[in-house]
Design an enzyme around this catalytic site. Structure first.
Site: not given
Length: 345
Positions: A64, A318
């Protein structure tokens, strides 16, 4: 419609030039994360060559940071001066908070009650104001828009934004740099910013690369929307994959994902917990629930063998921002002589 035409259809929303530009910006701040072969997944699960893209080793412990960094670097001086506000269950929050700290911008992050404590603490540790609001991400997202408008803050949406998607798409460029002949790429999917950006990068280079999204059975707004042919909402229960706990996809991400992603598969909470355990035990990788989704899909055999056997496969990890208490619960669940009660969340 030819594969190249499918890519061109989304160019007005996001294109490879946007992602290349994002790389020139984000590379000044972000780490280039490793792509490593997993012998465990290659030999014992798939029967092909499986590589893990370790975004858990990114700054803030999650991919992110890339999208938040690219978006904030595209703001005007006036927009920066007003301060930024976002909504997040934790990973985008940290990306916005760290980027804002690096650039000297005031940041406010709205987080739902379900946000893990370690993500709340880390976000505050980067200097952002943490505003806990609502039970679920969608509640926090709604309040972000309301508070941002009321206080004149600049909104940095966690996924439904071209610059955020472009930042996440830089991961796709790195995968191609390291493994240009990759056959299949498996990506966690929440609101669609990550998989939309990565799919754009991959398909622009080679439209035949098979891109698979993975969501929880408990929350899969994107798959439900694609199945319905329009944006709809899906939220049955909380999920270990809190980073993808997005009930409703965005109007920017939805068309990109629906046009470029080949399939989205669903995994159970038990599948996610097992993948987290196996990544830790067998590959020495700490993954949060969302980061374990691609491994869960592989281990639960949710993807047809024709996309895996004798293929070069990338499974993205992720993020690695997981509470130690949750890790402890998962370990107890699988290894304790007496199974823990009350679930594995």
């Amino acid at each position: 419609m030819a594969a190249n035409d499918v890519v061109l259809k989304t160019n007005d929303l996001l294109n490879i030039q946007d992602i290349e530009e994002a790389r020139s910006i984000v590379s000044k701040y972000a780490r280039r994360t490793p792509l490593v072969k997993s012998m465990f997944l290659s030999n014992n699960v798939v029967g092909g060559d499986v590589y893990l893209k370790l975004e858990n080793m990114q700054l803030t412990g999650s991919f992110k940071f890339r999208g938040a960094n690219n978006k904030i670097n595209h703001l005007t001086d006036a927009e920066k001066a007003r301060g930024v506000i976002t909504a997040s269950a934790g990973n985008h929050a940290q990306g916005v908070a760290l980027t804002s700290k690096l650039l000297g911008i005031d940041a406010t992050v709205v987080m739902p009650d379900e946000a893990p404590q370690m993500k709340r603490d880390a976000t505050a540790g980067y200097g952002a104001e943490v505003d806990i609001h609502g039970a679920l991400f969608d509640d926090a997202h709604k309040w972000m828009a309301e508070r941002g408008k009321k206080e004149g803050k600049t909104i940095v949406d966690p996924f439904n934004d071209k610059y955020v998607m472009a930042g996440q798409g830089t991961i796709g460029l790195e995968i191609l740099d390291d493994l240009w002949d990759v056959d299949t790429v498996i990506v966690p999917c929440g609101g669609g910013g990550l998989i939309g950006g990565v799919a754009t990068a991959l398909k622009s280079f080679n439209p035949s690369i098979h891109v698979v999204g993975v969501q929880s059975e408990n929350v899969h707004g994107m798959k439900a929307s694609i199945d319905a042919g329009k944006i709809v909402t899906h939220h049955k229960d909380l999920t270990l994959a809190d980073g993808t706990d997005v009930s409703t996809p965005g109007d920017i991400t939805f068309p990109v994902v629906s046009n470029l992603v080949d399939e989205i598969v669903l995994v159970s909470e038990e599948d996610i917990a097992k993948a987290m355990k196996d990544l830790l035990q067998r590959t020495k990788v700490v993954a949060e629930g969302a980061g374990a989704l691609p491994t869960a899909a592989l281990e639960a055999h949710k993807i047809d063998d024709k996309w895996l056997k004798d293929k070069k496969v990338v499974a993205m990890v992720s993020g690695g921002n997981v509470d130690l208490e949750r890790v402890s619960n998962i370990i107890d669940h699988f290894f304790s002589p007496v199974k823990t009660e009350g679930g594995i969340g």
